[in-house]
Scaffold this motif. Structure first.
Motif, PDB file in Angstrom:
ATOM      1  N   LYS A 258       0.804  -1.234   0.000  1.00 59.91           N
ATOM      2  CA  LYS A 258       0.000   0.000   0.000  1.00 59.91           C
ATOM      3  C   LYS A 258       0.838   1.287   0.000  1.00 59.91           C
ATOM      4  O   LYS A 258       0.344   2.331  -0.401  1.00 59.91           O
ATOM      5  CB  LYS A 258      -0.994  -0.006   1.161  1.00 59.91           C
ATOM      6  N   LEU A 259       2.100   1.182   0.396  1.00 60.53           N
ATOM      7  CA  LEU A 259       2.929   2.404   0.371  1.00 60.53           C
ATOM      8  C   LEU A 259       3.916   2.388  -0.809  1.00 60.53           C
ATOM      9  O   LEU A 259       4.924   3.100  -0.791  1.00 60.53           O
ATOM     10  CB  LEU A 259       3.676   2.550   1.696  1.00 60.53           C
ATOM     11  N   ALA A 260       3.610   1.583  -1.830  1.00 61.92           N
ATOM     12  CA  ALA A 260       4.544   1.436  -2.959  1.00 61.92           C
ATOM     13  C   ALA A 260       4.926   2.780  -3.582  1.00 61.92           C
ATOM     14  O   ALA A 260       6.100   3.049  -3.845  1.00 61.92           O
ATOM     15  CB  ALA A 260       3.945   0.504  -4.013  1.00 61.92           C
ATOM     16  N   ALA A 261       3.944   3.646  -3.805  1.00 61.35           N
ATOM     17  CA  ALA A 261       4.229   4.932  -4.450  1.00 61.35           C
ATOM     18  C   ALA A 261       5.048   5.852  -3.544  1.00 61.35           C
ATOM     19  O   ALA A 261       5.811   6.696  -4.013  1.00 61.35           O
ATOM     20  CB  ALA A 261       2.928   5.627  -4.841  1.00 61.35           C
ATOM     21  N   ALA A 262       4.900   5.645  -2.238  1.00 59.95           N
ATOM     22  CA  ALA A 262       5.549   6.534  -1.273  1.00 59.95           C
ATOM     23  C   ALA A 262       7.058   6.324  -1.207  1.00 59.95           C
ATOM     24  O   ALA A 262       7.795   7.177  -0.707  1.00 59.95           O
ATOM     25  CB  ALA A 262       4.940   6.323   0.112  1.00 59.95           C
ATOM     26  N   ILE A 263       7.517   5.151  -1.706  1.00 61.89           N
ATOM     27  CA  ILE A 263       8.955   4.853  -1.572  1.00 61.89           C
ATOM     28  C   ILE A 263       9.635   4.718  -2.926  1.00 61.89           C
ATOM     29  O   ILE A 263      10.749   4.216  -3.022  1.00 61.89           O
ATOM     30  CB  ILE A 263       9.187   3.576  -0.717  1.00 61.89           C
ATOM     31  N   LEU A 264       8.981   5.207  -3.989  1.00 63.27           N
ATOM     32  CA  LEU A 264       9.647   5.226  -5.294  1.00 63.27           C
ATOM     33  C   LEU A 264      10.831   6.198  -5.227  1.00 63.27           C
ATOM     34  O   LEU A 264      10.768   7.198  -4.516  1.00 63.27           O
ATOM     35  CB  LEU A 264       8.672   5.665  -6.387  1.00 63.27           C
TER      36      LEU A 264
END
Ligand code: ZN
Length: 252
Positions: free
Chosen positions: A49-55
């Motif tokens: 769920k936090l994939a975009a947050a750690i790009l």
């Protein structure tokens, strides 16, 4: 700060690496707490769920468990900015990687350096918007020199402090020499006025005050050669991301 605290913070994803089977370690440059390593459990699982947050190079407002030392944990993101042009362009990508590597090398973790956070944040916006990434990286290289313990006097003659005579850079003297003192260093740089002007500007300018930059190719080559020499001889820093940029430029 307490040994650990749940806090909201501004952050930039500096880099990440796989950890164990499904997890990642993500280094954030936070405005409030400096550079911090985060343990992201399940980061490599599909639908995380936090994939975009750690790009890479994401900038955002986050909430996490911040520990004074050791690994931190990310709980949520509140607002994210992705830099599309940086993500899609290998050159812009390479320069931002290098700038963040420089900051990572210059400062220890867990040390709040909000001025440098703001500058890195400005660099992301500017490079994404098409400013010359090489010139922006020179601003970081020059302004980080004192942090690396290499003081250089760019604005005046290091001997007599005059500014009204032609100046030239002397590596042996650690800064500028005026015409009257050129005899001190027979191996002075013999730089032209334009290159001297940019060295003085870029070493002192506030990044966000730069409105436009157009530097001639020959001046850029001289700036790069000089700054590379200082980093090799005086700083002694050799970063993979810098070698990548040099290799990339040799393709052109
Ligand atoms: Zn002088």
């Amino acid at each position: 700060m307490a040994v650990q605290t749940t806090a909201q913070f501004e952050g930039i994803v500096m880099f990440r690496k796989d950890y164990r089977e499904r997890d990642q370690l993500v280094k954030f440059f936070t405005r409030e707490f400096g550079k911090k390593m985060f343990y992201i459990r399940g980061a490599r699982k599909r639908g995380f769920k936090l994939a975009a947050a750690i790009l890479p190079f994401t900038r955002g407002t986050y909430v996490g468990l911040i520990r004074e030392k050791g690994l931190c944990y990310l709980n949520a993101e509140k607002k994210l900015t992705q830099f599309e042009q940086i993500n899609q362009d290998i050159e812009r990508n390479a320069y931002i990687t290098y700038i963040l590597n420089l900051i990572d090398s210059a400062f220890s973790d867990n040390q709040a350096i909000p001025v440098w956070f703001d500058m890195a944040s400005d660099a992301l916006d500017m490079i994404n918007n098409g400013f010359d990434p090489e010139i922006i990286s020179h601003v970081f290289e020059l302004q980080l020199l004192p942090t690396f313990g290499v003081q250089q006097e760019w604005q005046q003659c290091i001997v007599c402090h005059r500014t009204d005579l032609p100046l030239d850079y002397s590596e042996a003297s650690g800064g500028m020499l005026c015409q009257n003192h050129w005899h001190i260093d027979p191996r002075r740089s013999h730089l032209d006025r334009r290159t001297i002007f940019y060295l003085q500007r870029l070493s002192s300018v506030q990044l966000k005050n730069i409105r436009s930059i157009k530097v001639r190719t020959e001046t850029k080559l001289r700036l790069k050669a000089l700054i590379d020499t200082i980093y090799q001889d005086e700083v002694g820093l050799s970063l993979k991301s810098k070698h990548f940029i040099d290799t990339m430029n040799s393709w052109n």
